[in-house]
Design an enzyme around this catalytic site. Sequence first.
Site, PDB file in Angstrom:
ATOM      1  N   PHE A  22      -5.414   1.114  -9.386  1.00  0.00           N
ATOM      2  CA  PHE A  22      -6.437   0.271  -8.781  1.00  0.00           C
ATOM      3  C   PHE A  22      -7.300   1.166  -7.895  1.00  0.00           C
ATOM      4  O   PHE A  22      -6.783   1.976  -7.143  1.00  0.00           O
ATOM      5  CB  PHE A  22      -5.790  -0.854  -7.959  1.00  0.00           C
ATOM      6  CG  PHE A  22      -6.731  -1.974  -7.641  1.00  0.00           C
ATOM      7  CD1 PHE A  22      -6.994  -2.952  -8.583  1.00  0.00           C
ATOM      8  CD2 PHE A  22      -7.353  -2.047  -6.409  1.00  0.00           C
ATOM      9  CE1 PHE A  22      -7.861  -3.992  -8.300  1.00  0.00           C
ATOM     10  CE2 PHE A  22      -8.220  -3.076  -6.115  1.00  0.00           C
ATOM     11  CZ  PHE A  22      -8.482  -4.055  -7.060  1.00  0.00           C
ATOM     12  N   ILE A  82      -8.523  -0.932  -0.137  1.00  0.00           N
ATOM     13  CA  ILE A  82      -9.765  -1.110   0.611  1.00  0.00           C
ATOM     14  C   ILE A  82      -9.869  -2.561   1.057  1.00  0.00           C
ATOM     15  O   ILE A  82      -9.667  -3.481   0.261  1.00  0.00           O
ATOM     16  CB  ILE A  82     -10.977  -0.699  -0.246  1.00  0.00           C
ATOM     17  CG1 ILE A  82     -10.853   0.793  -0.597  1.00  0.00           C
ATOM     18  CG2 ILE A  82     -12.289  -0.983   0.492  1.00  0.00           C
ATOM     19  CD1 ILE A  82     -11.899   1.303  -1.554  1.00  0.00           C
ATOM     20  N   GLU A  85     -12.387  -9.353   1.762  1.00  0.00           N
ATOM     21  CA  GLU A  85     -12.706 -10.477   2.641  1.00  0.00           C
ATOM     22  C   GLU A  85     -11.526 -11.413   2.864  1.00  0.00           C
ATOM     23  O   GLU A  85     -11.661 -12.427   3.544  1.00  0.00           O
ATOM     24  CB  GLU A  85     -13.890 -11.248   2.066  1.00  0.00           C
ATOM     25  CG  GLU A  85     -15.159 -10.416   2.019  1.00  0.00           C
ATOM     26  CD  GLU A  85     -16.325 -11.176   1.427  1.00  0.00           C
ATOM     27  OE1 GLU A  85     -16.228 -12.414   1.284  1.00  0.00           O
ATOM     28  OE2 GLU A  85     -17.324 -10.522   1.114  1.00  0.00           O
ATOM     29  N   HIS A  88      -5.375 -10.427   1.792  1.00  0.00           N
ATOM     30  CA  HIS A  88      -4.661  -9.646   0.784  1.00  0.00           C
ATOM     31  C   HIS A  88      -4.550  -8.169   1.173  1.00  0.00           C
ATOM     32  O   HIS A  88      -3.533  -7.525   0.899  1.00  0.00           O
ATOM     33  CB  HIS A  88      -5.360  -9.793  -0.572  1.00  0.00           C
ATOM     34  CG  HIS A  88      -4.591  -9.226  -1.714  1.00  0.00           C
ATOM     35  ND1 HIS A  88      -3.401  -9.764  -2.147  1.00  0.00           N
ATOM     36  CD2 HIS A  88      -4.838  -8.162  -2.513  1.00  0.00           C
ATOM     37  CE1 HIS A  88      -2.944  -9.051  -3.161  1.00  0.00           C
ATOM     38  NE2 HIS A  88      -3.801  -8.082  -3.404  1.00  0.00           N
ATOM     39  N   ASN A 113       3.370   9.771   1.961  1.00  0.00           N
ATOM     40  CA  ASN A 113       2.594   8.561   1.712  1.00  0.00           C
ATOM     41  C   ASN A 113       1.102   8.873   1.807  1.00  0.00           C
ATOM     42  O   ASN A 113       0.558   9.039   2.890  1.00  0.00           O
ATOM     43  CB  ASN A 113       2.979   7.472   2.714  1.00  0.00           C
ATOM     44  CG  ASN A 113       2.297   6.158   2.426  1.00  0.00           C
ATOM     45  OD1 ASN A 113       1.354   6.084   1.650  1.00  0.00           O
ATOM     46  ND2 ASN A 113       2.774   5.110   3.070  1.00  0.00           N
TER      47      ASN A 113
END
Length: 158
Positions: A22, A82, A85, A88, A113
């Site tokens: 992702f 990232i 809005e 999540h 990490n």
Amino acid sequence: MNTIAPNLDGKHLRIGIVQARFTNEIGSQMLKVCCRTLQELGVADENITVATVPGALEIPIALMNFASSEKFDALIAIGVVIRGETYHFELVANESGAGIGRVALDYNIPIANAVLTTENDAQAIERIGEKASDAAKVAVECANLVNLLLEEQFEDEE
């Protein structure tokens, strides 16, 4: 006082890397920088194993399987989360970080990490080089430290 000096010699180390796809355009660049730094530190290309997963939440399960194989001296987690809005962002950032830490402690294996958590793409892009390179250095240094401490522990038991 005994002091253990940092050791950044990656020769003979086996490193596993899990990269979240992702936001892949940033994560794949981080992977390249990380692998290049590992090679500069002496880690042989054949001793670097890379797996990709869909997103940051899937990183811990892949790391756990790498760790349980006992084939690696250290692991590296690479990904980008990232802020959007919704809530999540916090969920993904917190849960992936907690999972990564849990695997490291449960399996006694260093995990660097390098999952970026940023407000926007620009911040993530700005951090690609430094964060990825640092992760490689952390993995090598901590692998050498843990290996040394385990050797000393084994010698004390004899």
